[in-house]
Design an enzyme around this catalytic site. Structure first.
Site, PDB file in Angstrom:
ATOM      1  CB  ALA A  39      -0.919  -0.012   1.223  1.00 40.09           C
TER       2      ALA A  39
ATOM      3  CG  ASN B 289       1.855  -6.187   6.632  1.00 43.10           C
ATOM      4  OD1 ASN B 289       2.619  -7.095   6.952  1.00 43.10           O
ATOM      5  ND2 ASN B 289       0.578  -6.187   6.960  1.00 43.10           N
TER       6      ASN B 289
ATOM      7  CG  HIS C 143      -0.126   4.483   3.577  1.00 44.00           C
ATOM      8  ND1 HIS C 143      -0.124   3.789   4.760  1.00 44.00           N
ATOM      9  CD2 HIS C 143      -1.047   3.887   2.799  1.00 44.00           C
ATOM     10  CE1 HIS C 143      -1.008   2.804   4.691  1.00 44.00           C
ATOM     11  NE2 HIS C 143      -1.592   2.850   3.519  1.00 44.00           N
TER      12      HIS C 143
HETATM   13  N1  LIG Z   1       2.001  -4.956   2.295  1.00 42.83           N
HETATM   14  C1  LIG Z   1       0.876  -4.257   2.478  1.00 42.83           C
HETATM   15  O1  LIG Z   1       0.815  -3.062   2.189  1.00 42.83           O
HETATM   16  C2  LIG Z   1      -0.325  -4.933   3.034  1.00 42.83           C
HETATM   17  C3  LIG Z   1      -0.255  -6.234   3.461  1.00 42.83           C
HETATM   18  N2  LIG Z   1      -1.352  -6.864   3.963  1.00 42.83           N
HETATM   19  C4  LIG Z   1      -1.193  -8.244   4.411  1.00 42.83           C
HETATM   20  O2  LIG Z   1      -2.024  -9.077   3.636  1.00 42.83           O
HETATM   21  C5  LIG Z   1      -2.777  -9.927   4.476  1.00 42.83           C
HETATM   22  C6  LIG Z   1      -4.110 -10.239   3.810  1.00 42.83           C
HETATM   23  O3  LIG Z   1      -4.877  -9.068   3.709  1.00 42.83           O
HETATM   24  P1  LIG Z   1      -6.427  -9.174   3.405  1.00 42.83           P
HETATM   25  O4  LIG Z   1      -6.672 -10.070   2.270  1.00 42.83           O
HETATM   26  O5  LIG Z   1      -6.957  -7.801   3.374  1.00 42.83           O
HETATM   27  O6  LIG Z   1      -6.932  -9.890   4.756  1.00 42.83           O
HETATM   28  P2  LIG Z   1      -8.216 -10.793   4.968  1.00 42.83           P
HETATM   29  O7  LIG Z   1      -8.376 -10.915   6.437  1.00 42.83           O
HETATM   30  O8  LIG Z   1      -9.341 -10.321   4.136  1.00 42.83           O
HETATM   31  O9  LIG Z   1      -7.766 -12.221   4.367  1.00 42.83           O
HETATM   32  C7  LIG Z   1      -6.797 -13.018   4.969  1.00 42.83           C
HETATM   33  C8  LIG Z   1      -7.071 -14.438   4.523  1.00 42.83           C
HETATM   34  O10 LIG Z   1      -6.009 -15.280   4.957  1.00 42.83           O
HETATM   35  C9  LIG Z   1      -6.556 -16.415   5.557  1.00 42.83           C
HETATM   36  N3  LIG Z   1      -5.657 -17.001   6.534  1.00 42.83           N
HETATM   37  C10 LIG Z   1      -5.236 -16.466   7.697  1.00 42.83           C
HETATM   38  N4  LIG Z   1      -4.407 -17.325   8.330  1.00 42.83           N
HETATM   39  C11 LIG Z   1      -4.330 -18.421   7.558  1.00 42.83           C
HETATM   40  C12 LIG Z   1      -3.637 -19.655   7.676  1.00 42.83           C
HETATM   41  N5  LIG Z   1      -2.880 -19.928   8.745  1.00 42.83           N
HETATM   42  N6  LIG Z   1      -3.753 -20.568   6.678  1.00 42.83           N
HETATM   43  C13 LIG Z   1      -4.511 -20.296   5.602  1.00 42.83           C
HETATM   44  N7  LIG Z   1      -5.204 -19.144   5.428  1.00 42.83           N
HETATM   45  C14 LIG Z   1      -5.106 -18.220   6.400  1.00 42.83           C
HETATM   46  C15 LIG Z   1      -7.843 -15.923   6.212  1.00 42.83           C
HETATM   47  O11 LIG Z   1      -8.683 -17.003   6.456  1.00 42.83           O
HETATM   48  P3  LIG Z   1      -9.835 -16.915   7.599  1.00 42.83           P
HETATM   49  O12 LIG Z   1     -10.897 -16.033   7.005  1.00 42.83           O
HETATM   50  O13 LIG Z   1     -10.228 -18.346   7.749  1.00 42.83           O
HETATM   51  O14 LIG Z   1      -9.198 -16.316   8.805  1.00 42.83           O
HETATM   52  C16 LIG Z   1      -8.359 -14.986   5.133  1.00 42.83           C
HETATM   53  O15 LIG Z   1      -9.075 -15.683   4.140  1.00 42.83           O
HETATM   54  C17 LIG Z   1      -2.904  -9.153   5.811  1.00 42.83           C
HETATM   55  O16 LIG Z   1      -3.061 -10.054   6.897  1.00 42.83           O
HETATM   56  C18 LIG Z   1      -1.605  -8.412   5.881  1.00 42.83           C
HETATM   57  O17 LIG Z   1      -0.637  -9.209   6.542  1.00 42.83           O
HETATM   58  C19 LIG Z   1      -2.567  -6.227   4.025  1.00 42.83           C
HETATM   59  C20 LIG Z   1      -2.677  -4.922   3.619  1.00 42.83           C
HETATM   60  C21 LIG Z   1      -1.561  -4.172   3.097  1.00 42.83           C
HETATM   61  O1  LIG Z   2      -3.437  -1.479   3.321  1.00 38.22           O
HETATM   62  C1  LIG Z   2      -2.947  -0.532   3.935  1.00 38.22           C
HETATM   63  O2  LIG Z   2      -3.333   0.647   3.812  1.00 38.22           O
HETATM   64  C2  LIG Z   2      -1.773  -0.743   4.845  1.00 38.22           C
HETATM   65  C3  LIG Z   2      -1.872  -1.925   5.692  1.00 38.22           C
HETATM   66  O3  LIG Z   2      -2.927  -2.383   6.053  1.00 38.22           O
HETATM   67  C4  LIG Z   2      -0.625  -2.545   6.110  1.00 38.22           C
HETATM   68  O4  LIG Z   2       0.429  -1.980   5.860  1.00 38.22           O
HETATM   69  O5  LIG Z   2      -0.671  -3.635   6.694  1.00 38.22           O
END
Ligand SMILES: NC(=O)C1=CN([C@@H]2O[C@H](COP(=O)(O)OP(=O)(O)OC[C@H]3O[C@@H](n4cnc5c(N)ncnc54)[C@H](OP(=O)(O)O)[C@@H]3O)[C@@H](O)[C@H]2O)C=CC1
Ligand SMILES: O=C([O-])CC(=O)C(=O)O
Length: 275
Positions: free
Chosen positions: A126, A192, A222
């Site tokens: 992001a 993140n 951000h």
């Molecule tokens: N780099 C960046 O800027 C960003 C990074 N992120 C990262 O991306 C990840 C995903 O974001 P987002 O899709 O919005 O989150 P969501 O909560 O919508 O989706 C996460 C998914 O991962 C699944 N999950 C969690 N743990 C496990 C596991 N141990 N094994 C298999 N599946 C699993 C969840 O399943 P269930 O529903 O069953 O819990 C859910 O379906 C965030 O957790 C964050 O770490 C997010 C935003 C920005």
């Molecule tokens: O998606 C965003 O705006 C940022 C975020 O959640 C992350 O960095 O984990």
């Protein structure tokens, strides 16, 4: 230069980001690939008519022999699944970059990537400006400061709840002040980006972080400010959240799409990229 399209692609996590990326793979990026998903044990995936191999055990996914995996599940999955996939020769796109704030996870990934001759691909997510920060650090960075603002309810389920009543916040309220190592550990679903900034710039301990619950914004904002021998950098993004998850910016899913496009087409310039 020919495209390098893997035939077996696994999604680790099928939430807000995972479903967007899956649609992009099917519609544009790799329509001929076979897809799989790693889900939590016991989780049922609705049959939406799309061909998808569903695994709840890492061993079963490894036996399927994915060539590329896309992690969008969370920090625990980066620590538990990504090293094994890399060791098996599978390239892995990593969205939960904050997991790399743990030096043990970083070195496990590095070691596994070497052993499997596979690539961990860390996305910008992001945030932006990381290419400039990466270049700037070569001459020395004096300071790097990141400030993240999200609407109060985007901080639900985080330690911010101990700092204020999120539903009653009427003024911008600081919910965290510290460095990127602490921020990415304490806010694994919201900070993140601080890890991405740290990895590109001054490192985890030298990246100052402020997180704010801000009722005046309706976007995930951000801000990045860096000073160094190169000069200064100031960047502000106001990201639309994903409809399915207000914590997550749409840009995070798009950055995975962009990373996949670059991975599949390392040296090509398509006219469709220009518009
Ligand atoms: N780099 C960046 O800027 C960003 C990074 N992120 C990262 O991306 C990840 C995903 O974001 P987002 O899709 O919005 O989150 P969501 O909560 O919508 O989706 C996460 C998914 O991962 C699944 N999950 C969690 N743990 C496990 C596991 N141990 N094994 C298999 N599946 C699993 C969840 O399943 P269930 O529903 O069953 O819990 C859910 O379906 C965030 O957790 C964050 O770490 C997010 C935003 C920005
Ligand atoms: O998606 C965003 O705006 C940022 C975020 O959640 C992350 O960095 O984990």
């Amino acid at each position: 230069m020919a495209e390098r399209k893997p035939q077996r692609i696994a999604l680790l996590g099928r939430g807000a980001i995972g479903q967007r990326v899956e649609a992009a793979l099917r519609e544009r990026l790799a329509p001929d690939a076979t897809l799989a998903a790693l889900v939590r044990p016991g989780k049922t995936v609705p049959d939406d008519g799309a061909a998808l191999a569903v695994f709840s055990e890492l061993e079963a996914l490894l036996a399927w022999r994915p060539e590329l995996a896309i992690e969008c599940a969370g920090h625990a999955v980066v620590a538990q699944a990504v090293p094994a996939l890399l060791r098996a020769g599978c390239d892995v796109v990593i969205a939960s970059v904050g997991a790399l704030g743990d030096a043990g996870v970083r070195s496990a990934i590095e070691e596994a990537a070497g052993a499997g001759q596979a690539r961990p691909i860390v996305v910008s997510g992001a945030i932006g400006g990381l290419d400039a920060l990466r270049a700037a650090r070569r001459a020395g960075l004096h300071s790097v400061r990141y400030t993240g603002r999200k609407p109060p309810l985007a901080w639900a389920g985080t330690p911010a709840e101990a700092r204020c009543m999120l539903a009653e916040v009427r003024m911008p309220t600081v919910v965290f002040e510290g460095h990127a190592a602490e921020a990415s550990r304490a806010y694994p679903k919201n900070a993140n980006v601080t890890a991405a900034v740290a990895l590109a710039g001054a490192g985890f301990e030298r990246t100052a972080v402020t997180l704010i619950a801000d009722p005046r914004v309706d976007a995930n904002v951000h801000e990045l400010h860096a000073e160094g021998v190169f000069g200064t950098l100031s960047l502000r993004l106001a990201n639309a959240p994903l409809p399915d998850n207000p914590k997550t910016s749409w840009l995070a899913a798009l950055s995975i799409e962009a990373a996949l496009h670059a991975h599949f087409n390392p040296f090509s310039i398509h006219p469709s990229d220009w518009s």
